[in-house]
Scaffold this active site. Sequence first.
Site, PDB file in Angstrom:
ATOM      1  CE1 TYR A  33     -15.968   8.151 -17.025  1.00 48.94           C
ATOM      2  CE2 TYR A  33     -15.682   8.389 -14.665  1.00 48.94           C
ATOM      3  CZ  TYR A  33     -15.937   7.597 -15.764  1.00 48.94           C
ATOM      4  OH  TYR A  33     -16.160   6.263 -15.592  1.00 48.94           O
ATOM      5  NE  ARG A  78      -3.060   0.387   3.180  1.00 50.11           N
ATOM      6  CZ  ARG A  78      -2.553   0.884   4.321  1.00 50.11           C
ATOM      7  NH1 ARG A  78      -2.141   2.131   4.384  1.00 50.11           N
ATOM      8  NH2 ARG A  78      -2.455   0.122   5.390  1.00 50.11           N
ATOM      9  CG  ASP A  80      -9.382  13.406 -16.500  1.00 47.82           C
ATOM     10  OD1 ASP A  80      -8.631  12.789 -17.286  1.00 47.82           O
ATOM     11  OD2 ASP A  80     -10.389  12.872 -15.984  1.00 47.82           O
ATOM     12  CE  LYS A 133     -11.914   4.873 -19.092  1.00 48.57           C
ATOM     13  NZ  LYS A 133     -12.305   6.175 -18.584  1.00 48.57           N
TER      14      LYS A 133
HETATM   15  C1  LIG Z   1     -12.861   6.723 -17.378  1.00 46.32           C
HETATM   16  C2  LIG Z   1     -12.537   8.093 -16.977  1.00 46.32           C
HETATM   17  C3  LIG Z   1     -12.318   8.423 -15.631  1.00 46.32           C
HETATM   18  C4  LIG Z   1     -12.471   7.419 -14.511  1.00 46.32           C
HETATM   19  O1  LIG Z   1     -11.521   6.399 -14.608  1.00 46.32           O
HETATM   20  P1  LIG Z   1     -11.727   4.910 -14.054  1.00 46.32           P
HETATM   21  O2  LIG Z   1     -10.453   4.246 -14.408  1.00 46.32           O
HETATM   22  O3  LIG Z   1     -12.935   4.335 -14.755  1.00 46.32           O
HETATM   23  O4  LIG Z   1     -11.967   5.018 -12.586  1.00 46.32           O
HETATM   24  C5  LIG Z   1     -11.968   9.723 -15.333  1.00 46.32           C
HETATM   25  N1  LIG Z   1     -11.842  10.667 -16.295  1.00 46.32           N
HETATM   26  C6  LIG Z   1     -12.045  10.385 -17.593  1.00 46.32           C
HETATM   27  C7  LIG Z   1     -11.894  11.472 -18.611  1.00 46.32           C
HETATM   28  C8  LIG Z   1     -12.408   9.097 -17.980  1.00 46.32           C
HETATM   29  O5  LIG Z   1     -12.630   8.832 -19.273  1.00 46.32           O
END
Ligand SMILES: *Cc1c(COP(=O)(O)O)cnc(C)c1O
Length: 394
Positions: free
Chosen positions: A109, A56, A183, A208
Site C-alpha cells: 500500500y 486512549r 496486512d 475497507k
Molecule cells: C487503505 C489501506 C491501508 C491504510 O489504511 P487507512 O485506513 O487508509 O489508514 C493499508 N493497507 C492496505 C492494503 C490498504 O488498502
Amino acid sequence: MKKGFATRQIHTGHIDLPGISPLAMPIFQTSTFEFDSAAQGARRFSGEERGYIYTRLGNPNSAQIGEKLAALEGAEAAMAMSSGMGAITTVMWTALRAGDHLLADDALYGCTYSFFTHGLTRFGVEVTLVDFSNPENVKSALRDNTRAVYFESPTNPNLKLVDIAAVSEIAHAHNPDVKVIVDNTFCTPYLQRPLELGADVVVHSATKYLNGHGDVIAGMAAGSAEFIGECTMFGLKDMTGAVIGPFEAYLIARGMKTLDIRMARHSANAMEVARYLEGHPKVKRVLYPGLSSHPQYELAKRQMKDFGGMVSIELNATRSESAEFINSLELCTLAVSLGDAETLVEHPATMTHSTYSPEALLEANIPESLIRFSIGLEDPEDIIADIEAGLSRI
Ligand SMILES: *Cc1c(COP(=O)(O)O)cnc(C)c1O
C-alpha cells in the site's frame, strides 16, 4: 464447541449493562471513566484491577471490535486504531527499534511503502524490499538483525500472492523471534487467516471491508496477547496515540456483523467481472487470483476461501484512452479506497501508489497502465454494462 464464523461476527463482544439490555452496543462517547475511590484509581493504573481509565488506554466500543476481530482471525487478542496507517505504525513502532532490519515485500500500500522507506529509515531501521512471491527471495534477504517480515497478500494493486505458510516458516526457521506481519485488508478473516498459517501479527485497514460502508477511517491489529498488550500500552498509548473514536468503533462493529455475506458477494461479483474482462479484446491483462490464468491460482485456492473483490486490469490502449475509459464510467465511481458497497475505480500509479517513483513502480511490477477496481455489491450485470459502455468508447 467453537461457534461458526457468522455467529462469532455477530455475537462476540456483547457486554451486559446492569439493569438494561440493549441489543446494539451503546456508544460510550466519553474521554474518561470515574473511579470509586483513590485506591481504585491506583489499582487500575497499576494493573491490579481491570477496568476502564481513559479512552486512549481503552474504551468499551474499541474493546468490542477487538474481541470480534480476535474471534474471527483466531487470535489471542486484537485491538483497534484510528486508521489502517495508525495500526501499521503502532505495530511497527512496537516491533522495531534502531539497528533492526525490516524485510518487506516490494508491492505495498502506497503509504505503508513511504512509512517504511522514508519514515522508519530516518530512525535507524534498515529496510529491504524484495519480491515475496518467490519465498527463496525472503530466505536470502534475511539478516542477523531482521526483526520483522511484512507483506500483503494479495498485494495492492497488482494482486500478487505471497505464500503465507512458506514465508512464515522460512522467517521462523531463521529466527523464531522474527515477527511475521501480514496486512490482511484485502481478504479479511473471512477469506484468509494468516495466523493459522504461521504468521504472528495481522494488520487491517478497517476502513475497507471490515467496515464495508465507506463511512469510517479505522485500523486494527491482531496477534498474541503479549504482543497486542505491548502495542496497546506502548505503541498506541505512547508512540502513535492513534486512538479510534467510540463512534467509529461502533460503526465498525455494525459493519462486521455482515462481513461474511458481503465478502461472499464481493467475491462472486468480482469473479463475474474478471471473467467478462478476460474475454474482451480491448483488455490486455486481467489480474484476479480467481482466474486460472493467474500465475498463482493454485496458491490462491489453497490459501484463500474465495478470491475477494479486487480486480486490476491493463487495457490495449494509450494512456489518454485509459483515462478516457475511467472518466466515462458512470456506475463505477472514480475514487480511491476499496471494500465498499459501491464499485470504485482508480489509477494506482498516479493515485494510491504515487508515493512510488516510476523506477520503484517498475521494480515492484506495478505497471503504470494498471487500473484497479474494487468490485461492489451492485448487480453484476450492471457493473459489467457500465464497463462495457466505457470500453466501447476507446
Ligand atoms: C487503505 C489501506 C491501508 C491504510 O489504511 P487507512 O485506513 O487508509 O489508514 C493499508 N493497507 C492496505 C492494503 C490498504 O488498502
